[in-house]
Design a protein around this motif. Sequence first.
Motif, short mmCIF file in Angstrom:
data_model
loop_
_atom_site.label_atom_id
_atom_site.label_comp_id
_atom_site.label_asym_id
_atom_site.label_seq_id
_atom_site.Cartn_x
_atom_site.Cartn_y
_atom_site.Cartn_z
N VAL A 220 0.75 -1.18 0.10
CA VAL A 220 0.16 -0.02 -0.17
C VAL A 220 0.77 1.46 -0.02
O VAL A 220 1.83 1.32 0.54
CB VAL A 220 -0.86 0.04 1.21
N VAL A 221 0.61 2.31 -0.86
CA VAL A 221 1.20 3.42 -0.90
C VAL A 221 0.27 4.55 -0.15
O VAL A 221 -0.99 4.64 -0.89
CB VAL A 221 1.40 4.02 -2.09
N LEU A 222 0.34 5.12 0.71
CA LEU A 222 -0.53 6.25 1.17
C LEU A 222 -0.21 7.83 0.51
O LEU A 222 1.07 7.95 0.39
CB LEU A 222 -0.41 6.33 2.66
N ALA A 223 -1.39 8.21 -0.31
CA ALA A 223 -1.02 9.21 -1.00
C ALA A 223 -1.97 10.51 -0.75
O ALA A 223 -3.08 10.47 -0.35
CB ALA A 223 -1.29 8.91 -2.49
N GLY A 224 -1.01 11.57 -0.08
CA GLY A 224 -1.79 12.86 0.39
C GLY A 224 -1.89 13.59 -1.00
O GLY A 224 -0.95 14.25 -1.43
N ASN A 225 -3.05 13.64 -1.68
CA ASN A 225 -3.36 14.41 -2.91
C ASN A 225 -3.54 15.84 -2.68
O ASN A 225 -3.92 16.47 -1.72
CB ASN A 225 -4.24 13.69 -3.80
N LYS A 226 -3.23 16.54 -3.74
CA LYS A 226 -3.97 18.02 -4.03
C LYS A 226 -2.53 18.83 -3.10
O LYS A 226 -2.84 20.03 -2.58
CB LYS A 226 -5.26 18.38 -3.33
N SER A 227 -1.60 18.52 -3.28
CA SER A 227 -0.31 19.15 -2.81
C SER A 227 -0.22 20.47 -3.36
O SER A 227 0.55 21.41 -2.72
CB SER A 227 0.84 18.37 -2.60
N ASP A 228 -0.76 20.78 -4.38
CA ASP A 228 -0.73 22.01 -4.96
C ASP A 228 -1.47 22.97 -4.20
O ASP A 228 -1.51 24.37 -4.33
CB ASP A 228 -1.24 21.86 -6.43
N ARG A 229 -2.57 22.70 -3.31
CA ARG A 229 -3.30 23.58 -2.64
C ARG A 229 -2.78 23.89 -1.16
O ARG A 229 -3.40 23.79 -0.29
CB ARG A 229 -4.76 23.00 -2.74
N GLU A 230 -1.52 24.25 -1.37
CA GLU A 230 -0.94 24.72 -0.11
C GLU A 230 -1.48 25.59 0.91
O GLU A 230 -1.53 25.24 2.21
CB GLU A 230 0.40 25.06 -0.47
N GLY A 231 -2.17 26.73 0.45
CA GLY A 231 -3.00 27.49 1.29
C GLY A 231 -4.15 26.78 2.05
O GLY A 231 -4.54 27.27 3.16
N GLU A 232 -4.67 25.89 1.61
CA GLU A 232 -5.79 25.30 2.12
C GLU A 232 -5.43 24.25 2.80
O GLU A 232 -6.31 23.40 3.53
CB GLU A 232 -6.84 24.98 1.10
#
Length: 217
Positions: free
Chosen positions: A128-140
């Motif tokens: 399993v890979v845990l992926a924290g997505n939407k890293s481009d939305r740093e401000g949120e």
Amino acid sequence: MAKVDSGGGQKESEPTFDCMFKILIIGNSSVGKTSFLFRYADDSFTTAFVSTVGIDFKVKTIYRNDKRIKLQIWDTAGQERYRTITTAYYRGAMGFVLMYDITNEESFNAVQDWATQIKTYSWDNAQVVLAGNKSDREGERVITPLRGRSLADQLGFEYFETSAKENTNVRQVFDRLVDVILVKVSQGGDVDPSITSGAKATRLTDTPPEPPKKCAC
Ligand code: GTP
Ligand code: MG
């Protein structure tokens, strides 16, 4: 090296890939599972949200350690009402991308439950890979990389922060997953024979592929 033929009208002697790995992308609705798969398979992204109904899959062939590996990647619906359908597809999966959204606490809190689903419905040695997505939305951002990594460590999973939008760590997630699966396969012995296979590749259909036959890894 032994080869497996993928069928699909090709001649018996025409080797097309060495092994096929079934991978599932799971996680709460709207975390970006479909976007992640489209970025990986088609290098495309859209801001439109069309929630997945049930399950779908794409096939992509990659080269790793001199092996031609066919990935059958299943994109599951995150909505609770599809849970019975989607968990039926866990069987035979060698790898999972368990995704949350770094701007959504609820999706992160659900990771433990998704991990339990993997334990319940899939092979014990599934990677399993845990992926924290939407890293481009740093401000949120509400989930720090430290929290993500500690949870991954606690669960024994690999960990990446990703962005389907900006194409950050998308290929890396699949490469890592394939690498850890290959290590498992090379250790041999305890691999479920229904897991690695030379199953015929099909694209985007509601019906599951033919049952796997044999792995040549
Ligand atoms: P279900 O099919 O309902 O389970 O959702 P899903 O996890 O497949 O989500 P989907 O890929 O459809 O994405 C949901 C929304 O998030 C869409 O509007 C996407 O454009 C957006 N999105 C996905 N990935 C990213 C990302 O990396 N960054 C940003 N900013 N938006 C993203
Ligand atoms: Mg989807």
